[in-house]
Every structure is written in structure tokens, then in C-alpha cells.
Scaffold this active site. Structure first.
Site, PDB file in Angstrom:
ATOM      1  N   GLU A  32       0.837  -1.206   0.000  1.00 47.73           N
ATOM      2  CA  GLU A  32       0.000   0.000   0.000  1.00 47.73           C
ATOM      3  C   GLU A  32       0.867   1.249   0.000  1.00 47.73           C
ATOM      4  O   GLU A  32       1.836   1.342   0.753  1.00 47.73           O
ATOM      5  CB  GLU A  32      -0.892  -0.036   1.246  1.00 47.73           C
ATOM      6  CG  GLU A  32      -2.268   0.508   1.026  1.00 47.73           C
ATOM      7  CD  GLU A  32      -3.102  -0.346   0.070  1.00 47.73           C
ATOM      8  OE1 GLU A  32      -3.127  -0.027  -1.142  1.00 47.73           O
ATOM      9  OE2 GLU A  32      -3.713  -1.320   0.527  1.00 47.73           O
ATOM     10  N   HIS A  33       0.491   2.189  -0.864  1.00 46.35           N
ATOM     11  CA  HIS A  33       1.232   3.447  -1.047  1.00 46.35           C
ATOM     12  C   HIS A  33       2.663   3.185  -1.533  1.00 46.35           C
ATOM     13  O   HIS A  33       3.586   3.938  -1.222  1.00 46.35           O
ATOM     14  CB  HIS A  33       1.213   4.295   0.235  1.00 46.35           C
ATOM     15  CG  HIS A  33      -0.164   4.840   0.523  1.00 46.35           C
ATOM     16  ND1 HIS A  33      -0.632   6.003  -0.047  1.00 46.35           N
ATOM     17  CD2 HIS A  33      -1.178   4.361   1.270  1.00 46.35           C
ATOM     18  CE1 HIS A  33      -1.879   6.216   0.367  1.00 46.35           C
ATOM     19  NE2 HIS A  33      -2.233   5.231   1.160  1.00 46.35           N
ATOM     20  N   GLY A 120     -16.575   5.344  -3.539  1.00 56.61           N
ATOM     21  CA  GLY A 120     -15.916   5.919  -2.359  1.00 56.61           C
ATOM     22  C   GLY A 120     -15.593   4.907  -1.281  1.00 56.61           C
ATOM     23  O   GLY A 120     -15.280   5.271  -0.155  1.00 56.61           O
ATOM     24  N   GLY A 122     -13.161   2.660  -1.599  1.00 56.94           N
ATOM     25  CA  GLY A 122     -11.770   2.222  -1.735  1.00 56.94           C
ATOM     26  C   GLY A 122     -11.630   0.949  -2.547  1.00 56.94           C
ATOM     27  O   GLY A 122     -10.613   0.255  -2.458  1.00 56.94           O
ATOM     28  N   LEU A 123     -12.644   0.615  -3.364  1.00 62.61           N
ATOM     29  CA  LEU A 123     -12.563  -0.593  -4.196  1.00 62.61           C
ATOM     30  C   LEU A 123     -12.343  -0.229  -5.669  1.00 62.61           C
ATOM     31  O   LEU A 123     -12.570  -1.032  -6.561  1.00 62.61           O
ATOM     32  CB  LEU A 123     -13.826  -1.446  -4.023  1.00 62.61           C
ATOM     33  CG  LEU A 123     -14.081  -1.934  -2.590  1.00 62.61           C
ATOM     34  CD1 LEU A 123     -15.391  -2.711  -2.501  1.00 62.61           C
ATOM     35  CD2 LEU A 123     -12.927  -2.806  -2.095  1.00 62.61           C
ATOM     36  N   SER A 124     -11.930   1.013  -5.893  1.00 64.68           N
ATOM     37  CA  SER A 124     -11.535   1.467  -7.238  1.00 64.68           C
ATOM     38  C   SER A 124     -12.660   1.478  -8.257  1.00 64.68           C
ATOM     39  O   SER A 124     -12.507   1.014  -9.388  1.00 64.68           O
ATOM     40  CB  SER A 124     -10.391   0.618  -7.788  1.00 64.68           C
ATOM     41  OG  SER A 124      -9.248   0.942  -7.109  1.00 64.68           O
ATOM     42  N   SER A 126     -13.567   4.095  -9.650  1.00 62.16           N
ATOM     43  CA  SER A 126     -13.170   5.042 -10.717  1.00 62.16           C
ATOM     44  C   SER A 126     -12.286   4.368 -11.765  1.00 62.16           C
ATOM     45  O   SER A 126     -12.489   4.572 -12.965  1.00 62.16           O
ATOM     46  CB  SER A 126     -12.509   6.298 -10.145  1.00 62.16           C
ATOM     47  OG  SER A 126     -11.472   5.961  -9.286  1.00 62.16           O
ATOM     48  N   ASP A 170      -4.470   0.512  -9.576  1.00 62.49           N
ATOM     49  CA  ASP A 170      -5.902   0.209  -9.730  1.00 62.49           C
ATOM     50  C   ASP A 170      -6.253  -0.041 -11.199  1.00 62.49           C
ATOM     51  O   ASP A 170      -6.962  -0.993 -11.532  1.00 62.49           O
ATOM     52  CB  ASP A 170      -6.750   1.373  -9.194  1.00 62.49           C
ATOM     53  CG  ASP A 170      -6.429   1.692  -7.748  1.00 62.49           C
ATOM     54  OD1 ASP A 170      -5.789   0.861  -7.083  1.00 62.49           O
ATOM     55  OD2 ASP A 170      -6.798   2.786  -7.292  1.00 62.49           O
TER      56      ASP A 170
HETATM   57  C1  GLA Z   1      -5.292   4.533  -4.213  1.00 59.45           C
HETATM   58  C2  GLA Z   1      -4.573   4.851  -5.513  1.00 59.45           C
HETATM   59  C3  GLA Z   1      -3.530   3.779  -5.842  1.00 59.45           C
HETATM   60  C4  GLA Z   1      -2.612   3.508  -4.658  1.00 59.45           C
HETATM   61  C5  GLA Z   1      -3.443   3.298  -3.378  1.00 59.45           C
HETATM   62  C6  GLA Z   1      -2.571   3.171  -2.154  1.00 59.45           C
HETATM   63  O1  GLA Z   1      -6.069   3.374  -4.367  1.00 59.45           O
HETATM   64  O2  GLA Z   1      -5.495   4.939  -6.566  1.00 59.45           O
HETATM   65  O3  GLA Z   1      -2.785   4.168  -6.976  1.00 59.45           O
HETATM   66  O4  GLA Z   1      -1.679   4.533  -4.495  1.00 59.45           O
HETATM   67  O5  GLA Z   1      -4.361   4.350  -3.164  1.00 59.45           O
HETATM   68  O6  GLA Z   1      -1.821   2.009  -2.209  1.00 59.45           O
END
Ligand code: GLA
Length: 387
Positions: A32-33, A120, A122-124, A126, A170
Site C-alpha cells: 500500500e502506497h 468511495g 476504496g474498491l476502485s 473510478s 488500480d
Molecule cells: C489509491 C490509488 C492507488 C494507490 C493506493 C494506495 O487506491 O489509486 O494508486 O496509491 O491508493 O496504495
């Protein structure tokens, strides 16, 4: 909603038969990150999908509608807004704009969007709408690009049009995820390896149902802090380009030379990259308890060093401890709310979902949404006009 039902609604709305493309949401198992630090990530696509139905229209216009919002948006292809409008249609519009800028000018089209991915959380959602829209618009003008290029185009849309400085994770897994597998991605070279996830476990996704306001500001702030870390460390290690290039030993040697906050951010990234590689070894060997231990460490590091967790995520992670069949868990995605991901034995997954839901509701007073997921397929064409 299945493709056939979406096609039926499309036909009654636009009087034409659509082609349908879909892309999945994702969870990140670990890493993550690290993507924007040119490091390693290990996400999986999940079974919740966004579908975009499309048909050609004779005028040079894009008509964009959604099953979730009442508005319909119409844009002239010869005069597309070059900046985000602030509406949900920006994800589709942005793709059209970027396709045009990169020499793959879209044709006139009607589009209808339907998504199963909560927004919103956090499951992408977008990345999924971007990827499905890109494939849909490209299909009309015969553009064929490798999926990794589609992922980059979608990330560029998010960065340049939407204005979110996200990494590649993502969009990449939305394009190239594979059923039954985690995708180990080197975010510098974009080399990847699909690692099989044993069929005996499920990924149980628990939505805290909160999303704290400052999330995107804090995300950009973390990116700046990492860049600052690289800038300072380059004084000692002139060849480095990203935190990816620093070992833990090198970082620790300069712990006194970095401001404390910057040091904590760097330490998370450097150790998280190592955890991803270690967890890949665990997964290849079928060592789920080793994998789970690394997930727990990742969560602690995101909480204490990177400081992107929040009370609700920490509670959700703690509540999983001790439940039968639980191998490990952590927050997944950018943080400040959204979901936790838990690796749970398939035979215990239902009971785990019920129990954590009750426990969270008792602790926080909010009923969480819980999804029992398996790794799913990346983007694909679902229905063409012939089918
Ligand atoms: C979001 C961003 C990703 C990634 C994560 C953290 O989901 O879209 O690119 O940076 O945060 O891991």
C-alpha cells in the site's frame, strides 16, 4: 445487473443494440502506497464490476447516461471540455478527451453505465469506469492497444483530467487481473506475475462505511513527503530516483538526517516493498499464515508510520482477530476509511462475515457492508451486438 438486462435497458433508451465492456473493482492484498514510489503491489480484481454499454451514433456527439444518476450529459466531439466538469460523467469524458489527445479520436456514441462497485469505498470504482469506458470508446474506432497501455491511458486520465495523483495499481489490475490469482506488479517496469490464491480461502471485504473528507488531500501530502525523502536521500545516494531504490539499511543509516515525519513515511514504503516480495514467496508456497502475518504488519505500518488508517479501520481490523478461519487482514486502498481485506478459510467465510458485522455494529454503531470475494477476471467485452 447482468449484461443482458443492461442491454435491454440500453435498447429501450437509445433504440439500438449495444456492445458491452466491463471492468472489475479491486482489493489490494498487500503493497500500500508503494505504487507511486515505483515499488511493488499485489492486488486482485474482485467480482463487482462496472459495465459500459455503447453504440455508435451518426452525429459527432457523446451522450453519457448512468443507471444510478438521473442526469444525461451530451458533449460535442469537436468541442470537448478540456477540464473536469465536476460531475460523475468526468470519468467517461476524461477518457474521450485523452483518447482524442493521443490520436485515437473517438466516434459519436451513446453510452450507458452501470456499476456494482460501491463509490468511495476504496474498491476502485473510478478505475473500473475508466477502463470499461476506454475499451468501449476504442471499440468504435477500431483502436486496439495492449491492456497495459490502456491502464496507463486511464491512469493519465485520472492524473491529468480528474486531478487525482494516483499510481498505476488500480487501473492495471482492472485491466489485467485474473480469476483465482493475485497480481504481483513491479510498478516501475510494469512486469507482473500472476500468483494463484488457494481455492480454500476467500477475500472477505468489510466496508467501514466511512470516508473521511481529508482523504485526497492527505494522499497528495503523502506523495510530497515521499518525494521530499527521495530529494534528501539523493544527497547521499545520488543515483536514486524513487524510494524503490533505497534499502532499509541505507535508510536507517540516515534516520537522523531526515525530519521525523519524512523518515516514518520512507520507512513504511521501504519495508512495505520488502513485505510484498516476502508475501509473494508465502503465497507461492501456500503459506497463508505467513501471508496473514505480513498483512497485519502492513496494517500496523500504515497506522503508525504512514498514518493513513483511521479509528473505524483499526477497529474493523482488530475485531477480526480470533475469529475462526482468519489468516490475517489489513486496510486496503488509500485509507482514511473504506474497506478492510481479510483472508479467511472458505468454510468459515459466511460465519466470519456475520460475526464481524455484528461486532462492528456494536463497536461503532454502523452496519458494515461485507462482501465475500474470490479473485476475478480483469476487463473484458461481455456482449457484442451479435451476441
Ligand atoms: C489509491 C490509488 C492507488 C494507490 C493506493 C494506495 O487506491 O489509486 O494508486 O496509491 O491508493 O496504495
Amino acid at each position: 445487473m447482468a449484461s443482458k438486462e443492461l442491454a435491454r435497458r440500453f435498447t429501450s433508451m437509445f433504440g439500438a443494440q449495444p456492445t458491452i465492456f466491463s471492468a472489475p473493482g479491486r482489493v489490494n492484498l498487500i503493497g500500500e502506497h508503494t505504487d507511486y514510489n515505483e515499488g511493488f503491489v499485489m492486488p486482485s480484481a474482485i467480482g463487482l464490476r462496472t459495465r459500459v454499454a455503447i453504440s455508435r451514433r451518426p452525429e459527432r456527439k457523446l451522450l453519457i447516461r448512468s443507471q444510478h444518476f438521473p442526469e444525461s450529459f451530451e458533449f460535442d466531439l469537436d468541442d470537448l471540455p478540456q477540464q473536469a466538469t465536476g460531475a460523475w460523467c468526468d470519468y467517461v469524458l476524461g477518457i474521450a478527451v485523452v483518447l482524442q489527445q493521443t490520436g485515437h479520436a473517438p466516434q459519436g456514441a451513446n453510452l450507458l453505465v452501470h456499476s456494482e462497485i460501491p463509490i468511495g469505498a476504496g474498491l476502485s470504482s473510478s478505475a473500473a469506469i475508466e477502463v470499461a469506458s476506454a475499451l468501449a470508446l476504442m471499440s468504435l474506432n477500431g483502436t486496439v492497444l495492449p491492456l497495459a497501455e490502456v491502464a496507463k491511458l486511464c491512469q493519465h486520465t485520472e492524473n491529468a483530467f480528474i486531478g487525482a495523483r494516483v499510481g498505476i495499481m488500480d487501473q492495471f489490475v482492472a485491466c489485467l487481473g485474473k480469476a483465482g490469482h493475485a497480481l504481483l506488479l513491479d510498478c516501475r517496469s510494469l512486469d507482473f506475475e500472476l500468483i494463484s490464491i488457494p481455492d480454500t480461502v476467500r477475500m472477505v471485504v468489510c466496508n467501514t462505511m466511512v470516508k473521511h473528507q481529508h482523504a485526497s488531500g492527505e494522499y497528495n501530502q503523502r506523495r510530497k513527503e515521499c518525494e521530499e525523502g527521495v530529494r534528501i536521500l539523493a544527497g547521499w545516494y545520488p543515483g536514486i530516483r524513487a524510494l524503490r531504490d533505497i534499502s532499509l539499511h541505507q535508510l536507517v543509516q540516515h534516520s537522523q538526517d531526515l525530519p521525523e515525519t519524512i523518515y516514518k513515511r520512507c520507512r513504511h514504503v521501504v519495508e512495505e516493498n520488502e513485505r510484498v516480495r516476502e508475501s509473494a514467496r508465502c503465497l507461492r508456497a501456500g503459506d497463508l499464515s505467513g501471508f496473514g502475518k505480513l498483512m497485519r504488519e502492513s496494517h500496523r505500518s500504515l497506522r503508525d508510520l504512514y498514518e493513513v488508517s483511521c479509528r473505524e479501520l483499526d477497529i474493523m481490523v482488530e475485531l477480526a482477530e480470533g475469529l475462526p478461519g482468519y489468516h490475517g487482514g489489513r486496510m486496503t486502498g488509500g485509507g482514511f476509511g473504506g474497506c478492510t481485506l481479510n483472508l479467511v478459510e472458505e468454510t468459515e467465510a459466511e460465519a466470519f462475515a456475520d460475526r464481524i458485522s455484528v461486532r462492528y455494529q456494536q463497536a461503532v454503531g454502523i452496519k458494515p457492508d461485507v462482501y465475500i470475494c474470490s479473485a476475478a477476471e480483469g476487463a473484458k467485452a461481455e456482449l457484442n451486438r451479435a451476441g
